[in-house]
Design a protein around this motif. Structure first.
Motif, short mmCIF file in Angstrom:
data_model
loop_
_atom_site.label_atom_id
_atom_site.label_comp_id
_atom_site.label_asym_id
_atom_site.label_seq_id
_atom_site.Cartn_x
_atom_site.Cartn_y
_atom_site.Cartn_z
N CYS A 21 0.83 -1.19 0.00
CA CYS A 21 0.00 0.00 0.00
C CYS A 21 0.87 1.25 0.00
CB CYS A 21 -0.91 -0.03 1.22
SG CYS A 21 -2.08 1.32 1.27
N GLU A 25 0.22 3.41 -3.21
CA GLU A 25 -0.68 4.55 -3.01
C GLU A 25 0.02 5.80 -2.50
OE1 GLU A 25 -4.31 3.75 -1.08
OE2 GLU A 25 -4.66 1.90 -2.19
N LEU A 287 -2.33 4.80 8.38
CA LEU A 287 -3.35 5.04 7.35
C LEU A 287 -4.40 6.10 7.71
CD1 LEU A 287 -4.28 1.80 5.42
CD2 LEU A 287 -3.43 3.96 4.52
N PRO A 288 -4.99 6.05 8.92
CA PRO A 288 -6.03 7.05 9.20
C PRO A 288 -5.50 8.47 9.06
CG PRO A 288 -6.00 5.34 10.89
CD PRO A 288 -4.81 5.10 10.01
N ARG A 291 -4.89 9.25 5.32
CA ARG A 291 -6.16 9.50 4.63
C ARG A 291 -6.74 10.85 5.03
NH1 ARG A 291 -5.24 6.22 0.81
NH2 ARG A 291 -5.46 4.00 1.22
N HIS A 292 -6.53 11.19 6.30
CA HIS A 292 -7.02 12.50 6.77
C HIS A 292 -6.34 13.62 6.00
CE1 HIS A 292 -8.60 15.35 9.79
NE2 HIS A 292 -7.49 16.02 9.48
N GLU A 294 -4.90 13.40 3.14
CA GLU A 294 -5.30 13.32 1.73
C GLU A 294 -6.63 14.02 1.51
OE1 GLU A 294 -5.30 9.19 0.62
OE2 GLU A 294 -3.89 9.53 -1.02
N SER A 295 -7.50 13.93 2.52
CA SER A 295 -8.83 14.48 2.35
C SER A 295 -8.85 16.00 2.52
CB SER A 295 -9.79 13.85 3.36
OG SER A 295 -9.48 14.35 4.65
#
Ligand SMILES: Nc1ncnc2c1ncn2[C@@H]1O[C@H](COP(=O)(O)OP(=O)(O)O)[C@@H](O)[C@H]1O
Ligand SMILES: [Mg+2]
Lengths: 326, 495
Positions: A21, A25, A287-288, A291-292, A294-295
């Motif tokens: 990942c 990613e 990851l969390p 992703r945060h 990234e958002s």
């Protein structure tokens, strides 16, 4: 010790970032291959850092050719301390830390003494590519020694503890302090047996400590309780790490920082493929947070200060004052 | 996208199956051998004619299916000469290196040897001096003592001739340049037994540059019986094709010198009927199939088309399992080498050569050489080690020694170079992990590449490699956990 294996579902629940990942990613998506040489070559990183006013141990000189080695003692004669390293090395290989002199001889950080001939051979090995990936030819960097910050006294065997911070799109997302141990032979690499300490993003307090993927409470060599560690000037450290994003243009990097007693936080090196063990040291997955970030609406000119303040707030440990501390 | 690619490939394979009738599963059909004879010689500049003996249409164990010749610029015909089928090539003027090709397809059949023909007395002129005549007489009478028929006499003679503790008589006979086959026939001539010389071709899949093996047939009174003059084995082995039987020489070239004939062969697992249909039809599949290539190239393709399988295994082991290997595709190279040496001997020789190489390397590091020089030295030493092991193995009668020589040197040198760097950089522990990982991957790749089904599919349906490609691409996008990470992150369970 728990079981020998962990269920993938449990890893997903913890938000652990796996190698595949990470590569697909994050590294492939956010790191431009053309920029890799900037971080894979410590000399380039250092020159770039000077350009961007990012503090880094001062470069004394560089040895590029075999023939320069023969009259190297003229250059080393009146240097009390210095650090000699391969520009393309990794994992602490080929680094010679000289912490003092005994007449003509050099005292290594381990306390052993070596002569000029040993230094010469070491340099020629570096030039031949002994420590670079795949044996590519290399250059020798000679830089200033970092002076140990007092706050680490009793926490590190030989080497200087370094702080690894993962910076994603300019936002520091996770931090870890690495302490060299006797088992790791003075190196700060986790798989060699160094101690990894997860650090709280809001204040740099210790969250969790591991050695060889096992939780520990105190330093295995000195016995000092690891939970007492507190790193001063945490915000400055995060600022320095965040700055490295602008400096290199890489979206996903691991920054290696050290604290100098007099000069404050210094950038040692950058890594475009930072390892995953930082998650074990922190006891949580990346990851969390990734992703945060990234958002987040990526506004062009979010200042370094802004980003650091954001993560100190957003990724703060709610319970640092209560039970989570060891 | 990937699904599209894979389904396209499968579609093409199915179409090919329907069009050419090549089955998806090997082994249900008779095997077809494609044999190519290649005649090479140096033409002197004038008129050239070359004549090559051809096998009969009906042979013990084989049946000729089709034959053709490809030799641009030459006139070609097949003639019968003293009962021998011969290919004749002619050209008005030819200079320098010439290569002529004759290829034929043979179908394995279970017809028995029709060789009941009358004894034709062949003359085998070998000049013997008096001492040799005398020795021949003695050898014969010794063999006669322990035999009762033509058959047992021949067997006893072969035993005498090939026994290592030969007496003076056999030594005297053998001191000439004559081959064992000729010698045997001459002795049998003397004993009044009709013989004829046979040149046999041992069939082994995907072999190139093979030569004919001399054999001897004797007439027992009722029928011809084949003997292997070296081992004394009787009868026609299943994998022996009798290329040339009695009569004149195998190859005659006038107007050229240094003539020789060599053979390449390949086995196909395709029903003979359907194969012929595919080859004769103008269908796009037969044009685009590997079968349309010359046999020499086909045997190379047989190996080449297995590579994607190895690549897929490497990707799978690294991405899904998380096994570390030294060098991304070195395991494939190792497994290719295993394909040539077969597994166990290959594994043993590989490990011992690499092991000795690493030991030598550790001595080298004391010499304080520059890195480049050290690796170069190592390569030279490795070649010595390989030669030494081959010689020792050969002397001790182990075939493993022989196979080491076939082990591609480059692969070994390359492995040791990588391993020694790894040793310097990461220590012996890492060498064990990565070396072991590479070997595991290599063995798995070897086992797959060697399976008859996959061999058959990859060769007859090359488009199926696109399925592998799709698989590799899919794995390249896999973002889940590796199996090794389930172990690496196990400490997370306690937190
Ligand atoms: N200038 C320096 N002063 C003191 N110690 C240093 C210095 N540079 C490197 N080190 C020590 O060597 C270790 C590895 O250095 P680093 O530059 O990160 O190289 P690598 O890429 O091999 O990890 C550091 O963690 C630190 O302990
Ligand atoms: Mg480092």
């Amino acid at each position: 010790m728990g079981m020998a294996w962990i269920k993938p579902a449990r890893l997903r629940e913890l938000g652990m970032l796996g190698m595949n990942c990470r590569n697909v990613e994050f590294i492939n998506r956010y790191n431009d291959r053309r920029l890799y040489p900037l971080v894979d070559n410590k000399l380039k990183t250092k020159l770039l850092a000077q350009e961007y006013d990012v503090p880094t141990p001062r470069l004394q000189f560089v040895v590029r050719e075999q023939h320069e080695i023969s009259h190297i003692n003229r250059q080393l004669q009146d240097r009390e301390t210095f650090v000699l390293k391969p520009a393309k090395g990794s994992g602490g290989k080929g680094i010679l830390v000289v912490i003092g002199r005994a007449g003509e001889r050099f005292i290594k950080s381990s306390g052993a003494e070596i002569g000029i001939a040993d230094v010469r051979r070491h340099m020629s090995n570096i030039l031949a590519g002994l420590y670079s990936l795949g044996g590519a030819s290399d250059v020798v960097i000679i830089e200033d020694l970092i002076a140990f910050d007092e706050c680490f006294a009793g926490y590190s065997h030989e080497g200087v503890p370094d702080i690894r911070i993962i910076v994603f799109r300019g936002y520091p997302v996770m931090a870890m302090l690495r302490l060299a141990t006797h088992a790791s032979d003075g190196k700060a690499n986790l798989h060699q047996g160094a101690v990894g300490l997860g650090l709280a993003m809001n204040n740099g307090a210790c969250l969790n400590a591991v050695q060889f993927s096992r939780q520990i409470e105190s330093h295995p060599d000195t016995g000092r309780a690891l939970s007492d560690i507190c790193i001063s000037g945490w915000r400055e450290i995060l600022l320095l790490a965040a700055q490295c994003h602008e400096m290199t243009g890489l979206g996903y990097i691991g920054t290696d920082l050290v604290l100098d007693k007099y000069l404050g936080p210094q950038m040692l090196e950058l890594n475009a493929r930072p390892g995953l063990s930082i998650q074990i040291a922190n006891g949580r997955g990346l990851l969390p947070r990734l992703r945060h970030v990234e958002s987040l609406k990526h506004r062009r000119h979010v200042s370094v200060e802004h980003r650091v303040d954001y993560v100190m707030r957003e990724f703060a440990e709610p319970d640092t004052l209560e039970g989570r501390v060891l | 996208m990937l699904v599209l690619l894979a389904s396209c490939a499968i579609l093409v394979a199915v179409l090919r199956h329907m069009e050419t009738g090549i089955p998806f599963i090997p082994g249900q059909e008779r095997s077809v051998w494609l044999i190519e004879a290649r005649v090479d010689f140096m033409a002197k500049g004038g008129a050239v004619s070359a004549s090559l003996s051809l096998p009969d249409k009906q042979l013990p164990g084989f049946e000729l299916y089709e034959e053709q010749s490809a030799s641009p610029g030459y006139g070609f015909s097949i003639v019968r000469e003293y009962g021998d089928r011969r290919a004749e090539w002619t050209k008005r003027e030819a200079l320098a290196e010439q290569s002529l090709y004759y290829s034929a397809q043979f179908v394995a059949s279970d017809k028995v040897d029709p060789a009941t023909a009358d004894p034709v007395r062949e003359h085998h002129p070998i000049y013997w001096d008096d001492a040799q005549e005398l020795a021949a007489g003695q050898v014969l009478s010794r063999a006669r003592e322990t035999s009762s028929s033509a058959r047992s006499l021949t067997r006893e003679l072969i035993k005498l001739l090939s026994s290592p503790s030969s007496d003076q008589n056999t030594a005297l006979l053998r001191s000439d340049q004559t081959s064992q086959a000729e010698l045997l026939m001459r002795l049998l001539d003397r004993a009044g037994i009709a013989t004829r010389s046979v040149m046999g071709l041992y069939l082994e899949d995907a072999r190139r540059r093979q030569v004919l093996t001399p054999m001897v047939e004797i007439h027992t009174g009722e029928h011809w019986l084949l003997f292997n003059p070296e081992t004394g084995e009787t009868g026609v082995p299943l994998n022996l094709l009798l290329w040339h039987r009695g009569g004149v020489s195998v190859l005659d070239v006038t107007g050229g010198r240094n003539s020789r004939v060599s053979f390449s062969m390949i086995r196909q697992t395709v029903p003979a009927r359907q194969l012929a249909k595919a080859q004769n039809s103008d269908s796009i599949f037969s044009r685009l199939g590997v079968h349309s290539l010359p046999i020499e190239e086909q045997s190379m393709f047989k190996l080449l088309l297995l590579l994607p399988l190895g690549a897929a295994v490497v990707v799978f082991m690294r991405v899904m399992i998380g096994l570390q290997t030294a060098g991304t595709f070195m395991p494939i190279l190792i497994s290719l080498a295993f394909l040539q040496t077969s597994l166990l001997p290959g594994l043993i020789s590989f490990i011992s050569v690499v092991g000795i190489g690493l030991v030598l390397r550790s001595y080298l590091s004391r010499l304080d050489l520059l890195l480049v020089a050290r690796i170069a030295t190592l390569i030279v030493l490795v070649i010595f080690v390989i030669s030494a092991l081959s010689i020792i193995g050969y002397q001790m009668g182990y075939s493993t020694g022989m196979t080491i020589t076939f082990f591609p040197m480059i692969i070994i040198a390359w492995t040791i170079e990588r391993m020694s760097i790894l040793w310097e950089e990461e220590g012996p522990h890492e060498v064990l992990i990565q070396g072991g990982g590479s070997l595991v991957v290599a063995v798995i790749a070897y086992l797959l590449m060697q399976s008859p089904l996959l061999k058959h599919l990859s060769f007859n349906f090359p488009e199926l490699n696109l399925v592998l490609l799709a698989l590799i691409l899919a794995m390249g996008q896999y973002t889940g956990y590796k199996l090794s990470e389930l172990r690496r992150f196990r400490a997370m369970d306690d937190i």
